[in-house]
Design an enzyme around this catalytic site. Structure first.
Site, PDB file in Angstrom:
ATOM      1  N   GLU A 423       0.799  -1.220   0.000  1.00 44.32           N
ATOM      2  CA  GLU A 423       0.000   0.000   0.000  1.00 44.32           C
ATOM      3  C   GLU A 423       0.835   1.275   0.000  1.00 44.32           C
ATOM      4  OE1 GLU A 423      -2.775  -1.077   3.213  1.00 44.32           O
ATOM      5  OE2 GLU A 423      -4.174  -1.502   1.605  1.00 44.32           O
ATOM      6  N   GLU A 502      -4.118 -10.504   0.177  1.00 43.47           N
ATOM      7  CA  GLU A 502      -4.915 -10.449   1.397  1.00 43.47           C
ATOM      8  C   GLU A 502      -6.355 -10.776   1.001  1.00 43.47           C
ATOM      9  OE1 GLU A 502      -4.433  -6.707   3.552  1.00 43.47           O
ATOM     10  OE2 GLU A 502      -2.321  -6.657   2.989  1.00 43.47           O
TER      11      GLU A 502
END
Ligand code: GAL
Length: 994
Positions: A423, A502
């Protein structure tokens, strides 16, 4: 103006003086001295403190002592500041590369004696394996250098500064620095020297670095060595005694690939390692090599030529007392636990773990995605303006981070993919990192989820894609482009292997739908599985005002900004207790599939490459949960990817009641991670004959009546139940509320393809708006039959304040063939517009001197289960104390629902209180039950377990239905097929005393 003393704190470049290139973390026989232990310590509130402490003669006797490794905020009972938890938010103003003047700064000092026999060392090197977030080091007052990159190793040449005998090392550590902007991972901010500090004597003629790249082709192993050493260090010898390899290279130019002959390959399933040494006359390095070849062929990710499916978890380094400080014994047990739960892969979110962890991963067997220490998520709020990932000023810091990551761990066979970070938006610095990895290690692919369009990475990765989106990725449909991709970019991404870095956010009670993701992996080979978010909760052990120990989360330390309990999202609770989701995961990903066909069963081996020779198959038959027969099932060895069909034993069928056949695949011999007999996979087959359900006897001729009445075990006054089996009872009352789970509470818009959600508004909020948590009832009628008083009928209208919506509840108590039956018809009015958490009835059982404190049941168990999380549940007989029926989620919430109930006996200190038989409804659906010390409303009000009121009443809820779990706390909501809509339901129970 930053003080001259601290100007380097705002420098985005990676510090100065650390040795380059970075090297592997090696097991060398060169002398070394651990500097772990007690250091002198002083904490200052700012970075601009005099540096006189670095001088040798500085008097530190007034300082405290602190252990190294540790985090100072976790030492000293709050005297050194407190931990801060944020997910995306920066806990300081976004003013890159600057950080506030309020910058906790820890000064550390210790003495060490340089061993006398180190005088002939070529160099003395001081290594720090992890310091958060920026540090500066002096030895005997000599300025050595500085480094940032908290979860990365940094080495310094201190030869010129040390001397025989006593020496002083001084380290200054700043909590905040420019590095903090690129270390914005979702976790606690935990400053300090939290990994090992080691001094090593580098011998003259030693080996600076070694990389043994291994390959496996056609049954043979190959070793390509890269040796970094002075020319004078040669000859260098590679030995792999077990394979008879002894290769001497006289000079660097002679180093060439070695054929290791026939070998057993390394895989996560059979982690075959061979001991090797690489030595010169002066130094010997011990390695454990595993032979394996990683490659991408088309859209397949292959190891040793076979497709890998990741049944992985995201692993942070987190411990309730130690924080990110590594403890080998605990880590080994944690990894062994992963193996016992069929986890086969680890993503080291979001930084390299302690280097020893990779040794354990090699040894126990995991596919590892090794991630660099990088995240700049806080810039998302600014539309990524100023994101370091695309700013040339940060390029060197990015490259330094990835070099340190890859170089440190390059020798591990378990690492099959490098990940650039997490991220961090996108940008040229990430692309540069990737280019560096490609040049350095052409074999292992590069992963970075934020490269949505696939500009510079080798695998396609997403997080929290829904089941339908994941399926679209697995197929070639071109009608809908992939997320953030043009049609052309979608084509490019579909040409790569796909993984979910994820998925299945395991916060609180959940996730649901694990099995739906798993099913896709078997249908679409481009899909290579993924990594559940995440392995464990990150609670920090704290003490409540009343002295109760609890697992603290964001906000519990008075943080200015924080993200609450979003850090409690593991399949394991903070104190190592597996949650039901971990059992569900284990069942969903079990490596053996069984398909029944009459008196045969097909056994399919879903593993990567291991056959089933390590497994034994056991069967047992139960009648209504009571074992009646058992034995071994002879299954010939099944190769990976193959199936075998075997005959089942004759199954004795119970004439009345249920007959279940269960097959377990168990370990034939002990593994390093589990004992012999450990269950790897389980299946059940229902062999029951059709069992007719007694028809409902509809009565007519009711007349209004009140007064007292006894029906079987039940006593009524004016139509209200007052006791059951001689115990005081209130209820049953309609219960439509459940204490919202973290998924229920999430307003996230990640609700694609669910017709059950309102974007931006949590389900829990909708439930509260509709008043499901505060229903009141009005008794409309109480009636007895004409003639014999062997039944009672009540009608209630249930609704909430300021709402015209209602639910009619008709309850009929009657004696049927001598048994007390309760039939409850629940019928909502028109106009309910949201999903409902549950449709149930609740009995409250006051303590009365001997509380109801246990349950024995025949139904699904042993753990809680919900409509989209049912795979770990099996049909059988179970018993449990009331406290063990609930899971201690860090934030109290819905827990404890056992589905598919047939029979339940409530107990009080072991004595049977009353028995409930649950009859299926006309669709064959069975209710579930929950026995709890608290009401849903009480649970919903508590932020932590210690906030729950003392309980004097046990609560039994029988649910006709429960809403699914989903994983909306970060991802998709409950799938439509598991969403509970307001609808008419029937609950039918037979109740008998003791
Ligand atoms: C992801 C992130 C993780 C964690 C998770 C939510 O977006 O990569 O670090 O924050 O969400 O728990």
């Amino acid at each position: 103006m930053p003080s001259e003393l601290s100007a380097y704190v705002s420098d985005p470049t990676p510090g100065r003086g650390a040795l380059r290139p970075a090297r592997s973390w090696l097991h060398s026989d060169a002398p070394s001295l651990s500097l772990n232990g007690a250091w002198r310590f002083r904490l200052s509130p700012t970075a601009s403190v005099a540096q006189d402490f670095a001088a040798e003669e500085f008097d530190d006797h007034a300082w405290e002592s602190i252990p190294v490794p540790s985090h100072w905020v976790l030492e000293g009972d709050g005297a050194h500041g407190r931990p801060i938890y944020t997910n995306i938010q920066f806990p300081f103003p976004i003013d890159p590369p600057h950080v506030p003047d309020e910058n906790p700064t820890g000064d550390y000092r210790r003495h060490f004696a340089l061993p006398a026999d180190w005088s002939d060392a070529e160099r003395i090197v001081l290594r720090f394996d992890g310091v958060e977030s920026l540090f500066r080091v002096w030895v005997n007052g000599v300025d050595i250098g500085s480094a940032g990159g908290s979860r990365l190793a940094h080495e310094f040449d201190v030869t010129r500064a040390v001397r025989p005998g006593d020496n002083v090392v001084a380290v200054r550590v700043h909590q905040w620095s420019a590095a903090s902007y690129v270390e914005d991972q979702d976790q606690w901010w935990l400053p300090g020297i939290f990994r090992d500090v080691t001094l090593t004597a580098r011998p003259l003629g030693g080996i600076e670095d070694v990389w043994l790249r291994t390959g496996f082709h056609d049954g043979r192993g190959r070793v390509e060595a890269e040796i970094t050493a002075e020319a004078s260090a040669f000859p260098v010898t590679l030995r792999i005694p077990e394979l008879g390899v002894e290769q001497v290279w006289a000079t660097a130019a002679d180093v060439a690939p070695v054929d290791a002959g026939e070998v057993e390959p390394w895989s996560a399933e059979r982690p075959r390692l061979y001991d090797a040494t690489v030595s010169t006359a002066a130094e010997s390095i011990a390695l454990r090599v595993g032979f394996r070849t990683v490659e991408i062929r088309g859209d397949r990710f292959l190891v040793n030529g076979r497709r890998v499916v990741f049944h992985g978890v995201n692993r942070h380094e987190a411990h309730p007392v130690r924080g990110r400080v590594f403890d080998e014994e605990h880590a080994r047990e944690d990894l062994a636990r992963m193996k016992r739960f069929n986890v086969n892969a680890i993503r080291t979110s979001h930084y390299p773990p302690h280097p020893r962890l990779l040794d354990l991963a090699d040894e126990l067997g995991f596919w590892v995605v090794l991630e660099c220490d990088l995240e700049t998520h806080g810039f998302e709020k600014l539309g990524w303006v100023g994101n370091p990932s695309d700013d040339p000023a940060w390029r060197e810091a990015y490259l330094d981070r990835i070099r340190r990551t890859v170089e440190r761990d390059k020798n591990h066979p378990s690492i099959v993919i490098w990940s650039l970070g997490n991220e961090s938006g996108t940008g040229s610095n990430l692309a540069a990192m990737s280019a560096w990895v490609h040049a350095r290690d052409a074999e292992r692919p590069v992963h970075y989820e934020g490269d949505y369009t696939g500009e510079y990475t080798d695998v396609y990765s997403r997080m929290y894609a829904s089941v339908p989106e994941t399926e679209r990725i697995g197929t070639d449909g071109t009608d809908t482009p992939l997320l953030n991709c043009t049609p052309a970019q979608s084509t490019r991404q579909r040409a790569k292997p796909f993984l979910l870095c994820e998925y299945a956010h395991a916060m609180g009670n959940g996730p649901g739908a694990l099995d739906q993701y798993e099913a896709l992996v078997h249908e679409h080979p481009r899909l290579h599985g993924g990594f559940v978010w995440e392995w464990r909760d990150h609670g920090i052990l704290a003490t409540a005002p009343d002295g109760t120990a609890y697992q603290a989360y964001g906000g519990d330390f008075g943080e200015v900004v924080h993200d609450g309990n979003f850090v409690m999202d593991g399949m394991l609770l903070s104190d190592d207790v597996p949650t039901p989701s971990l059992y569900e995961f284990k069942a969903v990903v079990q490596p053996v599939r069984f398909v029944f066909d009459g008196d045969k069963v097909a056994v399919t081996n879903l593993r990567h490459s291991a056959d089933t020779s390590d497994l034994r198959f056991r069967w047992r038959v139960e009648h209504d949960g009571t074992p009646v027969d058992a034995g071994d099932l002879e299954v010939p060895v099944v190769a990976a990817g193959e199936s075998g069909r075997v005959s089942l034993p004759p199954v004795p069928v119970a004439p009345e009641g249920e007959t279940w056949l269960t097959i377990d695949a168990v370990l034939a011999t002990a593994a390093p991670w589990a004992p012999q007999g450990h269950v790897v996979a389980t299946v059940q087959s229902d062999r029951s004959p059709h069992i007719p359900v007694p028809a409902v006897r509809h009565r007519t001729g009711w007349r209004p009546d009140t007064g007292t009445l006894t029906l079987g075990a039940a006593e009524f006054v004016d139509g209200r139940l007052v006791s059951l089996a001689g115990r005081a009872v209130t209820g049953p009352r309609l219960e439509l509320f459940r204490a919202p789970t973290d998924n229920d509470e999430s307003p996230s818009d990640g609700v694609e393809e669910s017709d059950a959600s309102v974007p931006g508004v949590s389900n829990a909020e909708l439930w509260r708006r509709d008043g499901l948590d505060r229903l009141t009832a009005r008794r409309v009628s109480v009636e007895l039959p004409h003639g014999k008083a062997d039944a009672l009928r009540t009608l209630d209208k249930v609704s909430a304040a300021n709402s015209a919506l209602f639910v009619m509840v008709e309850s009929v108590w009657s004696l049927e063939a001598g048994e007390l039956e309760l039939r409850v018809e629940i019928e909502p009015s028109r106009g309910w517009s949201t999903v409902w958490p549950r449709i149930g009835i609740r009995f409250d059982l006051p303590d009365g001197g001997a509380p109801v404190d246990g349950a024995e049941w025949f139904g699904l168990g042993p753990s809680e289960s919900y409509p989209d999380s049912l795979r770990a549940a099996r049909t059988g007989r179970f018993s449990s104390g009331i406290d063990d029926l609930s899971v201690d989620y860090a934030r109290p919430q819905e827990t404890g629902h056992r589905s598919g109930l047939r029979r339940l006996t409530l107990t009080s200190t072991g004595a049977k209180v009353f028995r409930v038989e649950a009859l299926p409804d006309t669709h064959g659906r069975r209710p579930g039950f929950t026995l709890s010390r608290h009401t849903p409303q009480e649970l919903a009000r508590a932020g932590h377990p210690y906030e729950l009121p003392a309980s004097t009443t046990s609560r039994l809820t029988i649910d006709a239905a429960q809403h699914g779990l989903g994983s909306r706390s970060c991802g998709p909501d409950v799938r439509p097929e598991f969403a509970l809509r307001p609808e008419a339901r029937t609950i039918r129970l037979r109740i008998t005393a003791g």
